[in-house]
Structure formats: C-alpha cells, structure tokens
Write an enzyme that holds these catalytic residues in place. Structure first.
Site, PDB file in Angstrom:
ATOM      1  N   HIS A 233      16.938 -26.096 -24.443  1.00 10.16           N
ATOM      2  CA  HIS A 233      16.304 -24.783 -24.607  1.00 10.16           C
ATOM      3  C   HIS A 233      16.615 -23.911 -23.390  1.00 10.16           C
ATOM      4  CE1 HIS A 233      13.509 -21.874 -26.154  1.00 10.16           C
ATOM      5  NE2 HIS A 233      12.732 -21.942 -25.086  1.00 10.16           N
TER       6      HIS A 233
ATOM      7  N   HIS B 183      13.997 -35.097 -40.884  1.00  3.82           N
ATOM      8  CA  HIS B 183      14.051 -35.377 -42.315  1.00  3.82           C
ATOM      9  C   HIS B 183      12.987 -36.381 -42.752  1.00  3.82           C
ATOM     10  CE1 HIS B 183      18.429 -33.831 -42.302  1.00  3.82           C
ATOM     11  NE2 HIS B 183      17.621 -32.913 -42.784  1.00  3.82           N
TER      12      HIS B 183
ATOM     13  N   CYS C 156      21.461 -36.405 -43.883  1.00  8.15           N
ATOM     14  CA  CYS C 156      22.422 -35.930 -42.883  1.00  8.15           C
ATOM     15  C   CYS C 156      23.247 -37.119 -42.425  1.00  8.15           C
ATOM     16  CB  CYS C 156      21.725 -35.232 -41.697  1.00  8.15           C
ATOM     17  SG  CYS C 156      20.723 -36.323 -40.669  1.00  8.15           S
TER      18      CYS C 156
ATOM     19  N   TYR D 118       4.766 -46.004 -38.040  1.00  5.49           N
ATOM     20  CA  TYR D 118       4.125 -44.718 -37.795  1.00  5.49           C
ATOM     21  C   TYR D 118       3.427 -44.228 -39.054  1.00  5.49           C
ATOM     22  CZ  TYR D 118       3.540 -40.086 -35.691  1.00  5.49           C
ATOM     23  OH  TYR D 118       3.012 -38.936 -35.160  1.00  5.49           O
TER      24      TYR D 118
ATOM     25  N   TRP E  82      14.274 -43.971 -39.879  1.00  9.60           N
ATOM     26  CA  TRP E  82      12.980 -44.483 -40.312  1.00  9.60           C
ATOM     27  C   TRP E  82      13.037 -44.829 -41.797  1.00  9.60           C
ATOM     28  CZ3 TRP E  82       8.664 -44.872 -37.018  1.00  9.60           C
ATOM     29  CH2 TRP E  82       8.866 -44.380 -35.725  1.00  9.60           C
TER      30      TRP E  82
ATOM     31  N   ARG F  78      12.029 -37.203 -35.825  1.00  2.51           N
ATOM     32  CA  ARG F  78      11.747 -35.857 -35.357  1.00  2.51           C
ATOM     33  C   ARG F  78      12.770 -35.404 -34.328  1.00  2.51           C
ATOM     34  NH1 ARG F  78       6.057 -34.588 -36.389  1.00  2.51           N
ATOM     35  NH2 ARG F  78       4.881 -36.480 -36.914  1.00  2.51           N
TER      36      ARG F  78
ATOM     37  N   CYS G  51      18.183 -19.442 -28.596  1.00  3.26           N
ATOM     38  CA  CYS G  51      17.554 -19.060 -27.327  1.00  3.26           C
ATOM     39  C   CYS G  51      18.596 -18.670 -26.283  1.00  3.26           C
ATOM     40  CB  CYS G  51      16.676 -20.189 -26.810  1.00  3.26           C
ATOM     41  SG  CYS G  51      17.501 -21.793 -26.728  1.00  3.26           S
TER      42      CYS G  51
END
EC number: 3.4.19.12
Length: 816
Positions: free
Chosen positions: A776, A192, A162, A219, A169, A181, A295
């Site tokens: 959200h 990704h 993207c 990580y 990372w 994330r 939503c």
C-alpha cells in the site's frame, strides 16, 4: 456411449474422450480418472421373433403423417455399463468390484452400479449419484450432489477460482478448495474462500497445507476465529484425506500472525494508525477513491497537484481546456488531468463519506472523495502494467505520467520543467587519465542505500541470529530491528566514483577501466529523490530493504554541482568505437541480416558490417530468464561493457513495450544493419508524430530507431531534439529552415531551469509491504505549515510524519 467411453478427472471434474484424456494427464499431472463406458445392445427377448409375430419393420427415412412419428414397432435396447478407476500413467484399471485400497468414500460412491448422471453447475462438470437406484425415472431432485473433490490427491491443489497454489482452504461442507484472505500488504490470497462462505453459508474450512497427524488449522467464518474440530480426522476422511499421511507444507495461522506482527510496525508507523488523527476537509484536502490497488496513482497525483505549476497548467485553465476538448473527452489527456485536478483542489468532493452508494465503511476521516476511473483508464491505455488492476511502483508511474505530459505539452506550457535537470557524467580512463564529459536530462535522483554504513550493525547481527534460532525452534520471532543508515552516507554513495570495466577508451582505441562520476549540471525547482529500497538478492529475487533513513528537513546538494572540463584535464578524442572490437571473435553471434539481401533474416548469418556482441554476457542474461532479443539489446546499448552494465539496462527497460523485440540499429537501414527485418513505419504513427510539430523525415527516423514503437519514438525524439535541430537547420528547400519550424513549437523559455542547490522537504510517498507489486502507498504533504497524510479517501492532519520510512521524497527549492 462412444467407443472409448468417458474419462472423468476425479480432481478437476472435467470429462474427456479416450483421445484427449492422455493429453490432460500430461498437461496437469492428474492421475486418477473415473472411466464410464456404456455398450448398447438389443434385449434378448427382442432379438428373435415368435412364429406368429410379423417381421419387424425398418424405420422409414421420412416418417411424415404417421402417428408417433414412425410407423414401426419401437425397438428396445439395454446397456452394459462398465465403471472403473483408471490410474495414469500406468493405465492401471481398477474395476468397481475390486477397489481395495481406495478410501471407503470412493469405493462406496463408485459401486452404485451405474447410477451415474452428468450435470453442470457453475460451468464445471459434476457427478450426480442416485440415492434410489431402483427408480426408473431419474429426477435430479432425488439425487445427492457429490463433487469428485471428495477424493483429493495429496498434492497439486489449486484454488478453483484462480491460479493460487498456496494458502488454500478446503470447505468442510462441500469440499470446495479456495484461496484465503488477502493481507494488508497484498500477500495471502484473493479472498475466494470467504466469498464462498458468503455465497453458501458453509462456515467451516481447513487450511490444507497445515494438515499433519497432529491436527490442522480449522477456521469458522461464522465465529470469525480459529476453532477446534474434535472429529477432524473423520471429517477429512470423508474427503479422502488421511491425516496420518499428510505433511505440513504451509505456514500455520500462528506463524503468519508472528510474521504479520513483524510488518505491522511499518504499517502502523507510516499510516499513523496508533494516533487519533484529525480529519481535514476543503480545497486541497480531497481524498481519492482506491479503484483496486490504485493507491500508487492516488499518492503521486496528490503530490503533483500540490505544485503550483501543475495547478496553473490544468486547473487555472480548466474552462479553456474544456472548451477546446474533442468530441470524445474521455480520450483527451488534458481534459482528464484538468478534471482530476479540479476535483482535488475545488473542495466540492471533500466531504465526510455518506452511508449510501459505493462507499467505504463508516470511519472517522473517510471522505466521499473523487473516483478517477476515466483518468486511470486513459493514463494506462495500452500500457502492459498500468492498464491492469494490479499494484504498481509509484516511481515508475511518476515517470510514466511525466512522459505523458511531455507528449501533450509540445506546443504549450510544460509543468514538467519544475522537475527537469541536467546530469553531468564524467568518465575517466585510468590507463590514459583522459576524460569524457556528457550530459543527459533526468527527472529523478536515485539514491543508493549503503547497508554497510548502518549505525546499528551489532543490533542487526544479534537480531538475525535470534530470528534464525526462533525459526529453527518454531518459537515467536524477536522484535524487529530496522537498519539505521545516515542520509549523509547515501549522498556520499551517490557522488562516489563508480568503476566501469571493459570501457572502450577512444584514447587507447582499446578496452580499458574507467571511473564514472555523476554530478548535477543544473538544479531543478523541485528535486525528486527515490530511495533505492528495492533491490535483488544473490538469487535475483526482488526484495525490499527494511531501512530507516533520517531525511533532513533542509537539504543542500551544492557540493554535487558539476564543474565541466577542468584545467589540466585532457578530453578523449570523439571517435566512435568500432562495430567489432579487435579482441572479440568474429562470427560467433551474428546479427540477423544478409549484406546482399536486406530481406533475408537468419540468426546464424553475420555480415562484416554487423556489430559483434559479447556472447558470454548474453548467455548469462538468457540463463536468468530474460528474452534473447532483450539480452542482445542490453549488451549492444551498453557497448559490451560487461554483465553488470547489461543487467542494469535490462532492469531499467523491462517495462518498455518493445523490450523483447529484435534490435534495430538506430538510424540505419542498410545491409547488415538490423538484427531483424522490421516492417516500414505505419502511416498512423507517422501522422501522430507529425501532428506534434515534427517533419515526416524526423518521424520516420524516430520510428525506425525504436522498431516502430510510437511510444518509444516520441521519447526518442525528445531526447534527440538537439540533433534534430542541427539536421533541420541544413534543410532550406522550402525557403526557410526546418529548425525555424521546430522552434515555433518549442515552449518559450529555458528547457531546463536552474538555481541554487538548497531545498526544503515538501512531500514524500511511503510504501508498505515486501514488494512494489503488493502492499500500500500513502503520501504526506506539507500544507499551510503542517503535515497532512493522504491515505486514499482519508485525509487528516499528521501528528508524527514518518519521514525516515519514505520511498520517494519531493524537495522544493528554498528561495534565495
């Protein structure tokens, strides 16, 4: 083998010929390229023949019927291969035998003496290096795959899947650079990096922006936790990264966790996450599947189908709607809305989520729910925002759906009447004390938030100071302090007079200063209040006000009722302002159009009949990044009232389909009347409006007034229906007035309902996150005497509804 050889970008894996590599550098800024060039020549032993050898035959043009294809002795060639690094823009060539200063890993790979193959993997050009350069047959199975991401430049990184350039990372197994994330509020990345781990099983990744001489965030996806890599410097050197030269450019996971804790308070409060909620099932308690950031749609539709008028319109008449549906019901608005309403109210889909199918993980209270894919596709069709899978503003979607209902209820019962009300605006010229009253239709009350009225100013100042110190010292941030603003202060701000500078006073026939006061000319059955939490900072960057407002269970806005013209007040004369005001220069910013030739379009030609616009305001808006034509329209439609009024117009019309189209003066088609030369309205658009009960002339007028935008033309017709009625009353050419024809298609009964201004809270929609474009939405609705939370597929009895943190509130009139 081409004359210029092949240039391979050592960061993007793409290969270019000599004629294109310069353009790639200029476009991307990538400076390091591998240059491969092969020159073919005859082998020395074949360039001359011995005395006894016959002369070589040339290949025939068509070697047909000859064994081997050609009746010749095959010529043998050899290749001179040149491998070097090229640095742009200096065009610095570094041959493979002079790679001092480059990382060892690059020098080793480049000096494989031509053992280079090109291959494709995942749609990207890669490099294959030979492990055994002595083999004559280059079988890809014996090669080690080494991506050129092994040599990373220390900037310009981007996710390979993207366009993200932050929260990146580096996978420490294969060198892939991917985004992190996605966080609960929509920020972060696009997942990704974790998807790459699931596909490959490569567990370790380092966050690029955190690499410093002291270390970096590493990580492990296997352990789902941060880990310590004792050999990090060596591992990064394998990818050409020198830790000693790196600087921190991104937040560490610890810093992000601290920031997240600041936002989780709002998240947990609104979702009531810390409380064990009782799941609810049955009619009216059906969840809606989230289709990916949908939503906002789920929350709005849950509220609307809790209102009796919408239930009667679409659910009670379900069979009739289905029977009259067209051959393709997927494109029929009434069919799709009725199907959605039936799904919500029937209770057939209000069941605990099963383990099979495309379901959410097994959670208490999660339902199968309904999946409104057809509805979402239809309602967003052709819309630049709602047709996407991005998060959207619930208030904007509410108004969009209201407009869709208006278009489709021209000749039938219209449930929008429960929201519709008249706004009375009073303008008072301070120079003459004369007034002007106007009315307009609206569906939502936008309530400002006066932050200076906060009850905890001292706490806020103390918190900001502690936060500033913690950020400077890189310490944990203090516990969040949220501004507490009284609802009464918001109501006072709404009713307070607003000063309008550069107001054209018809009493003075000159510019003046006026006060504008807004009141209700009617009170709707359901009052929708939007808290204006989203605003712009001094740098015009959108931001959200973190504020708590104690909304009352019962509300009385009778004091905001309009009074109309009062005794002692004198109205300003109803005279249209001149197109060119006396104190404005002529010719500085002409409209497109020639008074002698309607077809001529020039941005520099101004006719005497063209209105002149405040050039300084237009320039200010353009400098903010808005399109020139949109800025011209903003200044025109606000009557040269200054940059603030024009800016407000721009912000409220940014989503219009014709926002950046050239201005066409409403109702005009003569010389000098346009800024552009519009095409005539399409017959399809005219036919669509005529099918709604309007005449062809009215359809043409609406389309011309809106630059041939069908969507805007329909809205324009409804907002000018009184003018159309008056014009139609004069047309008696067919033995009866067109006004009578129009009245047959106008819904029976009052267009605007009215009653007492006393209300009780019925529902509210809340937003979590920093922007309407992320985060959200959930909604709380009062049903059967209790509050219920609708969080997509999760429907539960609310224990502590966060009424102070809502974004859109729905009040129901208290019966008198």
């Amino acid at each position: 083998e081409s004359d210029g050889g092949l240039y391979i970008c050592m960061n993007t894996f793409l290969g270019f010929g000599k004629q294109y590599v310069e353009k790639h550098y200029q476009k991307t800024g990538q400076r390091v390229y591998l240059h491969l060039k092969r020159t073919r020549k005859l082998k020395e032993e074949d360039t001359s023949s011995s005395a006894g050898d016959p002369p070589r035959k040339k290949p025939t043009r068509l070697a047909i019927g000859v064994e081997g294809g050609f009746d010749i002795t095959e010529e043998k060639f050899e290749y001179d291969e040149d491998v070097k690094i090229v640095i742009f823009p200096e065009h610095l060539d570094i041959p493979h035998d002079r790679l001092e200063g480059l990382p060892d890993v690059v020098r080793d790979r480049v000096c494989v003496r031509g053992a280079v193959l090109l291959g494709k993997r995942g749609g990207r050009l890669l490099i294959l290096w030979a492990q055994d350069t002595q083999r004559e047959s280059w079988d890809p199975a014996i090669f080690t795959l080494i991506c050129f991401s092994l040599f990373l430049v220390p900037s310009g990184w981007k996710c390979s899947k993207c366009d993200m350039k932050e929260n990146l990372w580096l996978n420490m197994t294969d060198g892939a650079i991917l985004c992190g994330r996605r966080y609960f509020d929509g920020s972060g990345g696009n997942n990704h990096a974790v998807e790459h781990y699931r596909e490959t099983g490569y567990p370790l990744a380092v966050k690029l922006g955190t690499i410093t001489p002291d270390g970096a965030d590493v990580y492990s996806y296997d352990e789902d936790d941060m880990v310590l890599d004792p050999n990090l410097a060596e591992h990064l050197a394998h990818f050409g990264i020198d830790m000693l030269k790196m600087q921190k450019t991104d937040k560490t996971m610890t810093e992000l966790e601290i920031d997240m804790n600041q936002r989780i308070g709002e998240w947990e409060l609104i979702q009531e996450s810390g409380v064990q909620l009782k799941p609810l099932y049955g009619p009216g308690y059906t969840g809606i599947r989230n289709l990916g950031n949908s939503c906002y749609l789920n929350s709005v539709m849950q509220v609307l189908f809790s209102i009796p008028d919408f239930q009667r319109k679409y659910v009670d008449k379900l069979e009739k709607i289905f029977q009259s549906a067209p051959s393709d019901p997927t494109q029929d608005f009434s069919t799709q809305v009725a199907k959605l309403g039936h799904g919500l109210l029937s209770g057939e889909y209000s069941k605990p989520a099963s383990a099979d199918g495309d379901q959410l993980p097994d959670q208490k209270g999660v339902q199968n729910g309904i999946v409104p894919r057809m509805f979402k596709s239809l309602i967003g069709k052709g819309h630049p925002e709602f047709s996407t899978n991005r998060q959207q503003d619930a208030q904007e979607f509410f108004l969009h759906f209201i407009n869709m209902v208006e278009r489709n209820c021209r000749s039938s019962e219209n449930p929008n009447e429960v929201f519709r009300f008249l706004v009375e605006e009073k303008l008072k010229c301070l120079a003459t004390e004369k007034v002007k009253y106007t009315q307009r239709v609206d569906y939502i009350m936008q309530l400002p938030v006066p932050m200076d009225a906060a009850l905890n100013k001292d706490e806020l100042l103390e918190y900001e100071e502690k936060k500033r110190q913690a950020e400077e010292e890189k310490q944990p941030l203090p516990e969040l302090v949220r501004a507490k603003v009284p609802f009464s202060s918001c109501l006072e701000a709404y009713g307070a007079p607003e000063q309008v500078d550069d107001f054209w006073s018809t009493a003075l026939q000159a510019k003046s200063v006026a006060l504008k006061t807004t009141r209700f000319a009617s009170f709707p059955d359901y009052l929708v209040i939007q808290i204006k939490k989203f605003t712009f900072g001094l740098d015009w960057v959108p931001k959200k006000l973190d504020v708590s407002i104690e909304m009352p269970e019962e509300l009385d806005i009778s004091a905001l009722q309009g009074t109309g013209l009062q005794d002692g007040e004198e109205e300003m004369p109803d005279i249209a302002p001149p197109l060119v005001t006396p104190d404005e220069p002529k010719g500085s910013l002409g409209f497109y159009g020639n008074e002698d030739d309607d077809s001529f379009c020039s941005p520099h030609f101004s006719s005497p009949t063209s209105p002149m616009l405040d050039e300084s305001v237009i320039i200010q808006l353009v400098e903010m990044g808005f399109p020139m034509d949109a800025c011209r329209k903003a200044v025109y439609y606000t009557g040269n009232s200054g940059v603030e009024a024009a800016m407000n117009w721009v912000m409220s019309h940014m989503d219009d389909p014709d926002f950046a189209n050239p201005l066409v003066l409403p109702g005009s088609s003569g010389p000098g009347s346009t800024i552009a030369c519009p095409d005539p309205p399409s017959e399809d658009s005219v036919a669509t409006i005529v099918s709604m009960g309007f005449s062809r002339d009215q359809a043409m007028k609406a389309l011309r007034a809106t630059n041939n935008s069908l969507e805007r033309a329909v809205d324009w017709i409804f907002s000018h229906i009184d003018d159309l009625d008056a014009e139609a009353a004069m047309d008696t050419s067919e033995g009866r007035s067109a006004a009578e024809s129009i009245s047959e298609s106008v819904p029976v009964g009052p267009k605007v309902r009215d009653g007492p201004g006393k209300y009780q809270l019925f529902a509210f929609i809340s937003h979590m996150g920093t922007s309407t474009m992320c985060g959200h939405y959930v909604c709380h609705i009062k049903k059967d005497g209790r509050w219920v939370i609708y969080n997509d597929q999760k429907v539960c009895a609310s224990e502590k509804p966060p009424k102070d943190l809502g974004y859109i509130y729905f009040y129901q009139r208290i019966p008198s």
